[in-house]
Design a protein around this motif. Structure first.
Motif, PDB file in Angstrom:
ATOM      1  N   ARG A 145       0.823  -1.144  -0.091  1.00  0.00           N
ATOM      2  CA  ARG A 145       0.013  -0.035  -0.167  1.00  0.00           C
ATOM      3  C   ARG A 145       0.702   1.384  -0.159  1.00  0.00           C
ATOM      4  O   ARG A 145       0.510   2.337  -0.750  1.00  0.00           O
ATOM      5  N   ARG A 146       1.869   1.184   0.766  1.00  0.00           N
ATOM      6  CA  ARG A 146       2.867   2.443   0.773  1.00  0.00           C
ATOM      7  C   ARG A 146       3.441   2.590  -0.539  1.00  0.00           C
ATOM      8  O   ARG A 146       3.732   3.922  -1.090  1.00  0.00           O
ATOM      9  N   LEU A 147       3.629   1.625  -1.499  1.00  0.00           N
ATOM     10  CA  LEU A 147       4.231   1.718  -2.580  1.00  0.00           C
ATOM     11  C   LEU A 147       3.217   2.349  -3.666  1.00  0.00           C
ATOM     12  O   LEU A 147       3.511   2.707  -4.782  1.00  0.00           O
ATOM     13  N   SER A 148       2.077   2.610  -3.443  1.00  0.00           N
ATOM     14  CA  SER A 148       1.137   3.454  -4.117  1.00  0.00           C
ATOM     15  C   SER A 148       1.350   4.819  -4.002  1.00  0.00           C
ATOM     16  O   SER A 148       0.721   5.519  -5.039  1.00  0.00           O
ATOM     17  N   GLU A 149       2.038   5.315  -3.243  1.00  0.00           N
ATOM     18  CA  GLU A 149       2.557   6.706  -3.271  1.00  0.00           C
ATOM     19  C   GLU A 149       3.601   6.996  -4.217  1.00  0.00           C
ATOM     20  O   GLU A 149       4.695   6.121  -4.059  1.00  0.00           O
ATOM     21  N   LEU A 150       3.574   8.004  -4.846  1.00  0.00           N
ATOM     22  CA  LEU A 150       4.772   8.190  -5.894  1.00  0.00           C
ATOM     23  C   LEU A 150       6.264   8.362  -5.487  1.00  0.00           C
ATOM     24  O   LEU A 150       6.898   7.834  -5.925  1.00  0.00           O
ATOM     25  N   LYS A 151       6.325   8.994  -4.300  1.00  0.00           N
ATOM     26  CA  LYS A 151       7.858   9.071  -3.666  1.00  0.00           C
ATOM     27  C   LYS A 151       8.229   7.641  -3.358  1.00  0.00           C
ATOM     28  O   LYS A 151       9.236   7.393  -3.589  1.00  0.00           O
ATOM     29  N   GLN A 152       7.397   6.815  -2.508  1.00  0.00           N
ATOM     30  CA  GLN A 152       7.760   5.585  -2.147  1.00  0.00           C
ATOM     31  C   GLN A 152       8.153   4.814  -3.351  1.00  0.00           C
ATOM     32  O   GLN A 152       9.038   3.912  -3.348  1.00  0.00           O
ATOM     33  N   LEU A 153       7.336   4.890  -4.307  1.00  0.00           N
ATOM     34  CA  LEU A 153       7.489   3.990  -5.596  1.00  0.00           C
ATOM     35  C   LEU A 153       8.773   4.307  -6.242  1.00  0.00           C
ATOM     36  O   LEU A 153       9.558   3.430  -6.758  1.00  0.00           O
ATOM     37  N   GLN A 154       8.819   5.800  -6.398  1.00  0.00           N
ATOM     38  CA  GLN A 154       9.996   5.951  -7.262  1.00  0.00           C
ATOM     39  C   GLN A 154      11.677   5.843  -6.437  1.00  0.00           C
ATOM     40  O   GLN A 154      12.341   5.509  -7.076  1.00  0.00           O
ATOM     41  N   ALA A 155      11.264   5.772  -4.930  1.00  0.00           N
ATOM     42  CA  ALA A 155      12.558   5.358  -4.243  1.00  0.00           C
ATOM     43  C   ALA A 155      12.886   3.838  -4.415  1.00  0.00           C
ATOM     44  O   ALA A 155      13.912   3.439  -4.213  1.00  0.00           O
ATOM     45  N   GLU A 156      11.547   3.106  -4.782  1.00  0.00           N
ATOM     46  CA  GLU A 156      12.043   1.419  -4.558  1.00  0.00           C
ATOM     47  C   GLU A 156      12.408   1.180  -6.071  1.00  0.00           C
ATOM     48  O   GLU A 156      12.849  -0.202  -6.016  1.00  0.00           O
ATOM     49  N   GLY A 157      12.475   2.057  -7.252  1.00  0.00           N
ATOM     50  CA  GLY A 157      12.736   1.434  -8.379  1.00  0.00           C
ATOM     51  C   GLY A 157      14.070   1.163  -8.753  1.00  0.00           C
ATOM     52  O   GLY A 157      15.036   1.942  -8.189  1.00  0.00           O
TER      53      GLY A 157
END
Length: 821
Positions: A276-288
């Motif tokens: 669910r946290r990865l649905s946030e843009l900043k979290q997803l961008q940091a994960e990539g």
């Protein structure tokens, strides 16, 4: 990160016969230790293991031979000979590589002939093929080999038969690789050994330094299954990827250090919360993590820089295309307006017949024209009038704005004079005056309608202002509801257009029915009703009549549709021009509502507008698929998409194909040189891993995510430990959990397993739970087996006499045995 193909480690040179016979391994008859893995075979003499090395990962403790156990045949056409390729040499020929075979399938020996080829290669590379003079061709060394947990007796019989009968080995021993790895790392005496290899994951409890196989469990999840699962995820994520990703590339990604990890759980929340946290843009961008897939630029696609003269010509072609498009659009609009005027005259004539003939005859006339009832006729007339008003408003609005003086009404003196009283020249003038009068009347009607619309719009504006001043909260709620309804209408039209691309969808099938009905009417239609208000019943009737008489146009009922260019005009009739006009009105209404809500509704901000919603969605989608949500490349991509949509819209209005207009624009990025083309291809061959990084390892704890109908590692481990009645023994076992195997090298996996077990075990055991990983999951099993072969030459070894007496399925129990007899 650049994804490179896995390259096999160069094999050492095989010792000569003299070197082998003079070596200590032959003199001491050192056991040959073979870790027979599914993806890699590791072999060497037990004497190659140095127990005095300070680290188990020391280069002095590595097996001298490790290679993939694959076999392929290569035909040398020059010498007309078949050559057997084994291990890394299989990659020398692409055709042979595609036909390579392995001796094991899911960890079980199924091809004895392939195993014989692999062992021939292994013994030859170790120098054993020369043998001694007294036993030429035989392997005079004991052989220790790993096998799967609870290996079937038939598979063990194949291996024993090969070793004793073909190679004449004096002794053979079998053991479990995970227990040998635990022995190399000093695990014991009580503990839980978890090993995840290429095909399966096993959990074996240890009590008193021996594996308790009766309590061991197996999870059908390993490296190959993980690679296939990752490959399916990437295929779903990138359905139009330029190249086909292979299972070998997926395996390389999995084995890349730091790319995949296990979510720790515990205080950081469970995996669902992490997703669910990865649905946030900043979290997803940091994960990539972006991976570059290798590619080559075809010579045929390498362009060259355009000269100034070529650029000028291209710009001129684009301007000429724009002018041609405007002319076509204007011509198409005028043609459609004339058709609608003709249809309105047809409707008026049908209404006149109502008072001239009986009602039953009039209804038959309506039905023959394609209208089953008077209500259908009125509905079609209103629809045509509404479309005609929109066309007039768009064409005549600019001329009416600016307060131009009213034109003086022209006179048409010859219209009411009978033809028999006029000369031939006067009759021609009468026809001209009739056309002029029709145009003048149409302009007057358009102006009257525009004045009426202005008056109605002013009334609506005053009423809207009164409602806003009376009850602002209710007004805001109503405008928000209207705003959301308008957005839904726009989305519904977009979904409908997407469904038209699918031939099997109900929308596309209905469209084909409309095409068939229009095509069956013949050229020109009947009564001019094909473009607007004809009912489906009338279309079906005339379609059946056309089908019945189709033989008149061609043999065998073929109506020769498409032989005339005018036949293809039916596609413009169903192209959705009225839908396009409705969409324009909705877009204008959306802009008006947004402006009002931003001005008067304090709870409505720029972030609530449709543009902001779409921007957030596009940014999240782009970050998920790869790249950054904003930047020059995103602006360029958005501009390209906008140009493409504008071309399609203008082409639809003009009634021409998009390809007639797209060639000039597409040239802009097609010839910018090899460098820009290479950069473009490089971006097209990139994949981004974000949600997959933790999802892949989560399958260990939720196998159902990959379609495996089993419990997770934590649940299986709890079940094994609780199966022992001694509580103190269980506490010692959870305090000594050992992870080994190449599929357990994910960062965070020990911590995640500990947190998961802590939530399942008694609270008093939480502080005792300890999980550690192998120092070298790749070679620890071979080191442990070599260490055991050097220490113990009595327990677990099967002699030739015992093989002749007991059979090939016989196995001796020992501390590291893979099965019991």
């Amino acid at each position: 990160m650049l994804l490179s193909e896995q390259t096999a480690t160069p094999l050492p040179d095989a010792p000569t016969s003299e070197q082998y016979l003079a070596g200590a391994a032959y003199r001491d008859k050192a056991p040959v230790v073979i870790d027979n893995g599914n993806s890699e075979l590791r072999a060497g003499f037990a004497s190659d293991y140095d127990p005095s090395s300070s680290s188990s990962s020391s280069s002095t403790s590595l097996p001298p031979l490790h290679f993939p156990p694959v076999v392929a045949r290569y035909k040398d056409r020059k010498r007309s000979a078949n050559i057997l390729l084994v291990g890394p040499y299989v990659n020398m020929d692409h055709e042979s590589k595609s036909k390579a075979r392995t001796p094991n399938e899911n960890g079980l020996l199924v091809a004895q002939d392939v195993l014989e080829n692999v062992l021939d290669f292994t013994f030859a590379r170790l120098g054993i093929s020369s043998g001694g003079e007294e036993a030429e061709g035989n392997v005079e060394h004991p052989v220790a080999m790993t096998e799967q947990l609870c290996n079937p007796g038939y598979c063990r019989c194949l291996a024993s038969e090969l070793l004793f009968e073909a190679y004449g080995v004096p002794e053979v021993a079998y053991g479990l690789d995970s227990l040998f790895a635990a022995h190399a790392n000093g695990v014991g005496p009580d503990g839980l050994v978890i090993s995840s290899g290429q095909s399966t994951t096993t959990l074996v409890p240890m009590v008193g330094g021996r594996g308790v196989l009766a309590s061991a469990k197996r999870l059908n999840w390993g490296g190959s299954a993980a690679a296939d699962h990752l490959l399916r995820l990437l295929q779903l994520k990138y359905p139009a990827f330029p190249v086909r990703l292979s299972s070998q590339q997926a395996s390389t990604l999995i084995e890349t250090p730091g790319l995949f990890y296990a979510h720790p759980g515990g205080q950081d929340g469970d995996y669902a919360e992490h997703a669910r946290r990865l649905s946030e843009l900043k979290q997803l961008q940091a994960e990539g993590k972006t991976i570059q897939i290798p590619f080559t630029v075809p010579e045929s696609r390498r362009g060259k820089e355009l000269t100034d003269e070529e650029k000028a010509k291209r710009e001129e072609r684009k301007r000429e295309s724009g002018r041609r498009l405007q002319e076509l659009a204007q011509k198409n609009r005028l043609q459609k307006m004339m058709e609608k005027e003709e249809q309105l005259r047809t409707f008026a004539e049908l209404k006149e017949y109502k008072n001239k003939e009986r009602n039953s005859d009039w209804l038959k006339r309506l039905e023959s024209a394609g209208y089953p009832s008077e209500e259908e006729l009125i509905k079609a007339e209103k629809r045509i009038q509404s479309a005609l008003k929109r066309s007039r408003r768009r064409d005549d609005g600019a001329a009416d704005e600016g307060g131009a003086e009213e034109e003086a009404p022209p006179t048409f003196p010859l219209i009411d004079v009978p033809d028999h009283e006029l000369s031939e020249e006067s009759i021609k003038e009468k026809r001209r005056q009739r056309l002029l009068k029709a145009g003048y009347d149409a302009r007057m009607r358009a102006k009257a309608e525009k004045r009426e619309e202005k008056r109605a719009a002013e009334e609506r504006r005053l009423k809207d202002e009164e409602e806003r001043a009376t009850n602002l909260k209710e007004w805001c709620r109503a405008r928000r509801g209207e705003y959301e309804e308008t957005i839904e209408r726009i989305k519904e039209r977009k979904r409908k257009r997407e469904l038209l691309a699918d031939r099997k969808s109900s929308v596309a099938q209905q469209r084909m029915k409309s095409i068939t009905s229009l095509a069956s009417e013949g050229k020109g239609g009947a009564g001019g009703t094909a473009g607007g208000g004809e009912s489906s019943r009338g279309k079906r009737k005339r379609g059946a009549a056309a089908a019945a008489g189709g033989a008149s146009r061609g043999e065998g009922g073929d109506d020769d549709f498409g032989a005339d260019d005018e036949d293809w005009a039916i596609y413009r009739d169903i192209q959705g021009a009225e839908d396009s006009e409705d969409e324009e009105e909705d877009e204008q209404l959306l802009v008006t509502l947004e402006a009002k809500l931003l001005q008067y509704d304090a709870a409505f901000s720029r972030a609530d507008t449709l543009a902001a919603r779409l921007a957030r969605k596009r940014a999240l989608t782009r970050t998920f698929l790869g790249g950054t949500p904003e930047g020059e490349e995103d602006i360029a991509a958005a501009a390209a998409e906008k140009r493409k949509a504008d071309r399609a819209k203008r082409a639809a209005q003009a009634g021409v194909a998009v390809t007639d207009l797209a060639d000039e624009d597409d040239e802009e990025g097609g010839a910018n040189g090899a460098d820009s083309l290479e950069e473009k291809l490089a971006k097209q061959h990139q994949i981004t891993l974000n949600v997959e990084r933790a999802r892949l390892t989560e399958v260990f704890f939720q196998p159902s995510m990959a379609g495996v109908d089993q419990a997770g590692l934590d649940d299986i481990g709890e079940m094994i430990v609780r199966g022992f009645e001694d509580e103190e023994l269980g506490r010692r076992m959870v305090g000594n959990i050992f992870l080994t195997g190449r599929h357990t090298s994910y960062s965070g996996l020990p911590e995640r397993l500990r947190n998961s077990l802590a939530s399942l075990m008694p609270a008093s055991w939480s502080s005792s739970i300890s999980v550690r990983s192998a120092k070298d999951p790749r070679f620890d099993a071979w080191r442990g087996m070599a260490k055991w072969a050097r220490e113990d030459r009595k327990e677990g070894w099967i002699s030739r006499a015992e093989y002749d007496e007991m059979g090939g399925e016989y196995i001796k129990e020992h501390r590291f045995a893979s099965a019991g007899w």
